[in-house]
Design an enzyme around this catalytic site. Structure first.
Site, PDB file in Angstrom:
ATOM      1  N   LYS A  14       2.328   3.403  -4.734  1.00  0.00           N
ATOM      2  CA  LYS A  14       2.352   4.786  -4.257  1.00  0.00           C
ATOM      3  C   LYS A  14       1.787   5.751  -5.298  1.00  0.00           C
ATOM      4  O   LYS A  14       0.959   6.595  -4.972  1.00  0.00           O
ATOM      5  CB  LYS A  14       3.795   5.214  -3.898  1.00  0.00           C
ATOM      6  CG  LYS A  14       4.443   4.359  -2.818  1.00  0.00           C
ATOM      7  CD  LYS A  14       5.802   4.907  -2.398  1.00  0.00           C
ATOM      8  CE  LYS A  14       6.867   4.852  -3.474  1.00  0.00           C
ATOM      9  NZ  LYS A  14       7.300   3.484  -3.852  1.00  0.00           N
ATOM     10  N   ARG A  89      14.109   9.133   0.519  1.00  0.00           N
ATOM     11  CA  ARG A  89      14.577   7.754   0.387  1.00  0.00           C
ATOM     12  C   ARG A  89      15.846   7.494   1.190  1.00  0.00           C
ATOM     13  O   ARG A  89      16.361   6.375   1.151  1.00  0.00           O
ATOM     14  CB  ARG A  89      14.872   7.457  -1.091  1.00  0.00           C
ATOM     15  CG  ARG A  89      13.716   6.768  -1.843  1.00  0.00           C
ATOM     16  CD  ARG A  89      14.139   6.716  -3.291  1.00  0.00           C
ATOM     17  NE  ARG A  89      13.628   5.647  -4.082  1.00  0.00           N
ATOM     18  CZ  ARG A  89      12.626   5.768  -4.948  1.00  0.00           C
ATOM     19  NH1 ARG A  89      11.949   6.890  -5.047  1.00  0.00           N
ATOM     20  NH2 ARG A  89      12.290   4.755  -5.709  1.00  0.00           N
ATOM     21  N   ARG A 128       3.932  -3.958 -14.996  1.00  0.00           N
ATOM     22  CA  ARG A 128       3.919  -2.530 -15.331  1.00  0.00           C
ATOM     23  C   ARG A 128       4.888  -2.250 -16.473  1.00  0.00           C
ATOM     24  O   ARG A 128       4.618  -1.413 -17.336  1.00  0.00           O
ATOM     25  CB  ARG A 128       4.305  -1.723 -14.081  1.00  0.00           C
ATOM     26  CG  ARG A 128       4.328  -0.225 -14.288  1.00  0.00           C
ATOM     27  CD  ARG A 128       4.523   0.531 -12.989  1.00  0.00           C
ATOM     28  NE  ARG A 128       5.894   0.468 -12.484  1.00  0.00           N
ATOM     29  CZ  ARG A 128       6.301   0.960 -11.307  1.00  0.00           C
ATOM     30  NH1 ARG A 128       5.432   1.533 -10.501  1.00  0.00           N
ATOM     31  NH2 ARG A 128       7.549   0.879 -10.936  1.00  0.00           N
ATOM     32  N   ARG A 134       9.425   2.104 -19.021  1.00  0.00           N
ATOM     33  CA  ARG A 134      10.567   2.351 -18.127  1.00  0.00           C
ATOM     34  C   ARG A 134      11.560   1.204 -18.225  1.00  0.00           C
ATOM     35  O   ARG A 134      11.221   0.064 -17.894  1.00  0.00           O
ATOM     36  CB  ARG A 134      10.078   2.465 -16.674  1.00  0.00           C
ATOM     37  CG  ARG A 134       9.359   3.738 -16.378  1.00  0.00           C
ATOM     38  CD  ARG A 134       8.853   3.767 -14.951  1.00  0.00           C
ATOM     39  NE  ARG A 134       9.886   3.507 -13.945  1.00  0.00           N
ATOM     40  CZ  ARG A 134       9.682   3.624 -12.637  1.00  0.00           C
ATOM     41  NH1 ARG A 134       8.486   3.983 -12.185  1.00  0.00           N
ATOM     42  NH2 ARG A 134      10.652   3.383 -11.791  1.00  0.00           N
ATOM     43  N   ARG A 146      16.615  -2.577  -6.996  1.00  0.00           N
ATOM     44  CA  ARG A 146      15.828  -1.473  -6.431  1.00  0.00           C
ATOM     45  C   ARG A 146      15.218  -1.882  -5.092  1.00  0.00           C
ATOM     46  O   ARG A 146      15.130  -1.074  -4.164  1.00  0.00           O
ATOM     47  CB  ARG A 146      14.742  -1.039  -7.428  1.00  0.00           C
ATOM     48  CG  ARG A 146      15.316  -0.305  -8.640  1.00  0.00           C
ATOM     49  CD  ARG A 146      14.359  -0.276  -9.820  1.00  0.00           C
ATOM     50  NE  ARG A 146      13.130   0.447  -9.557  1.00  0.00           N
ATOM     51  CZ  ARG A 146      12.025   0.307 -10.288  1.00  0.00           C
ATOM     52  NH1 ARG A 146      12.000  -0.519 -11.330  1.00  0.00           N
ATOM     53  NH2 ARG A 146      10.954   0.992  -9.987  1.00  0.00           N
TER      54      ARG A 146
HETATM   55  P1  AMP Z   1      10.548   5.685  -8.672  1.00  0.00           P
HETATM   56  O1  AMP Z   1       9.766   6.194  -9.838  1.00  0.00           O
HETATM   57  O2  AMP Z   1      10.156   6.345  -7.392  1.00  0.00           O
HETATM   58  O3  AMP Z   1      10.547   4.179  -8.585  1.00  0.00           O
HETATM   59  O4  AMP Z   1      12.072   6.117  -8.918  1.00  0.00           O
HETATM   60  C1  AMP Z   1      12.787   5.647 -10.043  1.00  0.00           C
HETATM   61  C2  AMP Z   1      14.281   5.905  -9.855  1.00  0.00           C
HETATM   62  O5  AMP Z   1      14.503   7.333  -9.711  1.00  0.00           O
HETATM   63  C3  AMP Z   1      14.892   5.302  -8.598  1.00  0.00           C
HETATM   64  O6  AMP Z   1      15.263   3.949  -8.787  1.00  0.00           O
HETATM   65  C4  AMP Z   1      16.103   6.218  -8.390  1.00  0.00           C
HETATM   66  O7  AMP Z   1      17.141   5.919  -9.303  1.00  0.00           O
HETATM   67  C5  AMP Z   1      15.536   7.581  -8.778  1.00  0.00           C
HETATM   68  N1  AMP Z   1      14.924   8.274  -7.611  1.00  0.00           N
HETATM   69  C6  AMP Z   1      13.622   8.596  -7.435  1.00  0.00           C
HETATM   70  N2  AMP Z   1      13.424   9.212  -6.261  1.00  0.00           N
HETATM   71  C7  AMP Z   1      14.630   9.280  -5.663  1.00  0.00           C
HETATM   72  C8  AMP Z   1      15.093   9.776  -4.409  1.00  0.00           C
HETATM   73  N3  AMP Z   1      14.251  10.329  -3.517  1.00  0.00           N
HETATM   74  N4  AMP Z   1      16.429   9.672  -4.142  1.00  0.00           N
HETATM   75  C9  AMP Z   1      17.284   9.131  -5.019  1.00  0.00           C
HETATM   76  N5  AMP Z   1      16.912   8.617  -6.200  1.00  0.00           N
HETATM   77  C10 AMP Z   1      15.606   8.679  -6.534  1.00  0.00           C
END
Ligand code: AMP
Length: 190
Positions: A14, A89, A128, A134, A146
């Site tokens: 994404k 989400r 990654r 991260r 996740r």
């Molecule tokens: P991402 O970078 O999108 O993979 O997000 C990394 C982490 O951020 C996720 O595993 C969640 O802990 C948190 N996070 C990101 N976006 C959301 C969301 N829309 N709702 C809840 N937690 C989020």
């Protein structure tokens, strides 16, 4: 306005694809994951709230996430549209987003899901993790958590928008350029 939701499991590409799309369609990119990482990096109260959830691969509570998203959207009154990446989400997040956009006399134009199978995702995220810095990209148990959260809590958002004919999915495998072309063809057909 053109408002797109770039959807798909963690590691489905994404963020990579959003970078090309914002250039081509002149949209504002909002990644809630990036926003949380920025807040965490600056040790803000919001960052501190999100930290433990992110480290464990769980979702940050809706009220925290929705408030942050709303502030970011409202900070861009000039935008001709948005790409939402990693948001919504959950169903309550989708409802809040629809309400926010309705208040701006606009709405979601389409949701596009990138489809990638689970083992490919785990491989990609571990790769990654070698350079992303991260912590949630470095531990296979957290990565699988996740993916479970995506299946259980996030995938219903696809059906939520499918009910109004707005959900689309495309294969998220192949070259970055091929996936980009598929995305553009879908967006141009919305
Ligand atoms: P991402 O970078 O999108 O993979 O997000 C990394 C982490 O951020 C996720 O595993 C969640 O802990 C948190 N996070 C990101 N976006 C959301 C969301 N829309 N709702 C809840 N937690 C989020």
């Amino acid at each position: 306005m053109t408002n797109l939701i770039l959807f798909g499991p963690p590691g489905s590409g994404k963020g990579t694809q959003a970078a090309g799309l914002i250039d081509k369609y002149q949209l504002v990119h909002i990644s809630t994951g990036d926003l949380f990482r920025y807040e965490m990096g600056n040790n803000t109260p919001l960052g501190l709230k999100a930290k433990a959830y992110m480290a464990e691969g769980r979702l940050v509570p809706d009220e925290v996430t929705i408030g942050m998203l709303r502030n970011k959207v409202e900070a861009h009154p000039e935008a001709s549209g948005f790409i939402f990446d990693g948001f919504p989400r959950t169903i309550p997040q989708a409802e809040a987003l629809d309400q926010l956009l309705a208040g701006m006399n606009t709405g979601i134009s389409g949701l596009i899901a990138l489809e990638v199978d689970e083992e490919e995702i785990v491989k990609r995220i571990l790769k990654r993790g070698e350079s992303s810095g991260r912590p949630d990209d470095n531990d296979e148990a957290i990565i699988r958590k996740r993916i479970d959260v995506y299946k259980n809590e996030t995938s219903p958002v696809f059906d939520f928008y499918a009910a109004s004919g707005k959900s689309h999915s495309i294969p998220g495998v192949g070259s970055v350029a091929d996936i980009f072309d598929r995305l553009c063809a879908t967006i141009d057909g919305l």
